[in-house]
Design an enzyme around this catalytic site. Structure first.
Site, PDB file in Angstrom:
ATOM      1  N   TYR A 101    -150.288 -80.175  30.846  1.00 11.96           N
ATOM      2  CA  TYR A 101    -149.308 -80.312  31.925  1.00 11.96           C
ATOM      3  C   TYR A 101    -148.647 -78.979  32.225  1.00 11.96           C
ATOM      4  CZ  TYR A 101    -145.090 -80.643  28.861  1.00 11.96           C
ATOM      5  OH  TYR A 101    -144.072 -80.408  27.971  1.00 11.96           O
ATOM      6  N   ALA A 238    -123.107 -88.598  19.919  1.00 10.27           N
ATOM      7  CA  ALA A 238    -124.010 -89.707  19.637  1.00 10.27           C
ATOM      8  C   ALA A 238    -123.311 -90.704  18.732  1.00 10.27           C
ATOM      9  CB  ALA A 238    -125.305 -89.213  18.986  1.00 10.27           C
ATOM     10  N   ALA A 262    -134.779 -81.041  23.076  1.00  8.11           N
ATOM     11  CA  ALA A 262    -133.579 -81.343  22.298  1.00  8.11           C
ATOM     12  C   ALA A 262    -133.613 -82.746  21.715  1.00  8.11           C
ATOM     13  CB  ALA A 262    -132.332 -81.158  23.161  1.00  8.11           C
ATOM     14  N   ASP A 264    -136.233 -84.549  20.821  1.00  9.69           N
ATOM     15  CA  ASP A 264    -137.153 -84.580  19.680  1.00  9.69           C
ATOM     16  C   ASP A 264    -136.524 -83.895  18.469  1.00  9.69           C
ATOM     17  OD1 ASP A 264    -138.972 -85.718  21.464  1.00  9.69           O
ATOM     18  OD2 ASP A 264    -139.839 -83.769  21.975  1.00  9.69           O
ATOM     19  N   ASP A 300    -140.285 -75.856  23.962  1.00  7.66           N
ATOM     20  CA  ASP A 300    -140.013 -77.167  23.381  1.00  7.66           C
ATOM     21  C   ASP A 300    -139.678 -77.106  21.897  1.00  7.66           C
ATOM     22  OD1 ASP A 300    -140.846 -77.944  25.891  1.00  7.66           O
ATOM     23  OD2 ASP A 300    -142.006 -79.659  25.169  1.00  7.66           O
TER      24      ASP A 300
END
Length: 344
Positions: A101, A238, A262, A264, A300
């Site tokens: 991709y 969170a 982030a 992951d 990533d």
């Protein structure tokens, strides 16, 4: 909840991550895909990202998937294996290609962000309940999955249903909802993802992808089955629902370089702390710290902070945690982190 299992048994690893990874082409400058003249090659895949971060953090991790018997498949296996991840159970498909991709350099949250996937008919989309070696998949203290796999094909959805079916003796099943609307087309994504999440032991879900629900408590009401539910609330922080306890931890302030990877990284940090038997507050803080490492680096994947560095930050009192400011390079510069904590 802490995973149980014989950690020293041969072939048993801390985490098995199952899912598709693709070769990613990252633009060398901002702009529309139609205008960017060149790209740099990387790797991208939610589950393999988690495995890579956990391996870099000192855990034993295995990635289970399928890739094409092609040069891009070679690159994925070599690159992910280079992080210390066990890739011995990645199957090579002579008839289907490795997915790839392209994406723009902008933030995924903006309307200007573009992603062009070339994954239809990929080798990973041929995974099925009879495809991965069940011994290799079941040999982790944790089995980490995501909703992305369920969207790839009917056989992948069948595989996910089989892996999230509750049965005696299975590993702790971790499931990241990871709703990607562009992948689902005509399928009922909310219904499918909720059903899969209900079969997992530990679920990660972003409040922005939680089926229109507007509070962490509403998400928990919709998903009462998982023993542990983590609701990610963006830059606010969170919340983890663990048995009868509810714990909220604010996220530290972060100088964002690239808002990719982030989620992951957060899952990897939370799983790392879970494997170590740390309390709920520290699990969330380790998730935030791993996410901050990804947010303050391009691409990533980013090098996680050293365990002792992360432990020290996670152990801060609430006031010091609230003063924490993390920018590029913080994972390596311990003195800089100390200065940030002391800033009034």
């Amino acid at each position: 909840m802490t995973p149980t299992g014989p950690c020293d048994t041969p072939d048993v690893v801390d985490v098995v991550a199952l899912g598709e990874s693709m070769v990613t082409f990252l633009p060398t400058r901002p702009g529309r895909l139609a205008d960017v003249p060149s790209f740099e090659r990387g790797i991208g895949g939610a589950e393999s990202n988690v495995a890579c971060v956990l391996a870099a953090a000192g855990h034993s991790a295995r990635w289970v998937s399928r890739v094409g018997d092609d040069p891009f498949g070679d690159h994925l296996v070599e690159a992910i294996g280079g992080y210390g991840v066990d890739v011995a159970h990645v199957r090579r498909d002579p008839d289907r290609p490795t997915g790839i991709y392209f994406r723009t350099a902008g933030d995924r949250a903006t309307d200007a962000h573009e992603v062009a996937y070339y994954r239809a008919g990929s080798a990973a989309s041929a995974m099925s309940p009879t495809d991965p070696d069940p011994t290799a998949v079941g040999a982790g203290r944790v089995l980490h999955l995501s909703g992305i796999t369920a969207a790839l094909s009917g056989s992948c959805l069948d595989l996910m249903r089989a892996l999230t079916a509750r049965r005696p003796g299975r590993p702790l099943v971790s499931f990241d909802v990871n709703h990607r609307p562009g992948l689902w087309r005509d399928l009922d994504a909310p219904g499918v993802l909720r059903d899969l999440a209900r079969g997992a032991d530990l679920v990660f879900v972003g409040q922005d992808e939680a089926w229109g629900l507007h509070s962490a408590e509403a998400v928990r009401a919709a998903l009462p089955e998982p023993e542990v539910l983590v609701v990610k609330q963006g830059a606010a922080g969170a919340t983890v629902f663990d048995k009868q306890d509810v714990t909220f931890v604010p996220a530290p302030r972060v100088e964002v370089v690239a808002a990719v990877g982030a989620g992951d990284a957060f899952a990897a940090g939370f799983l790392s702390a879970t494997l170590r038997g740390l309390p709920a507050r520290d699990r969330l803080r380790h998730g935030h710290l791993m996410a901050a490492a990804a947010l303050t680096a391009p691409g990533d994947l980013a090098a996680p902070p050293a365990r002792e560095h992360a432990d020290r930050l996670a152990a801060l009192d609430d006031a010091a945690w609230g003063r924490l400011r993390l920018g590029p390079g913080w994972t390596e510069d311990v003195r800089r982190a100390d200065e940030e904590i002391r800033t009034p």
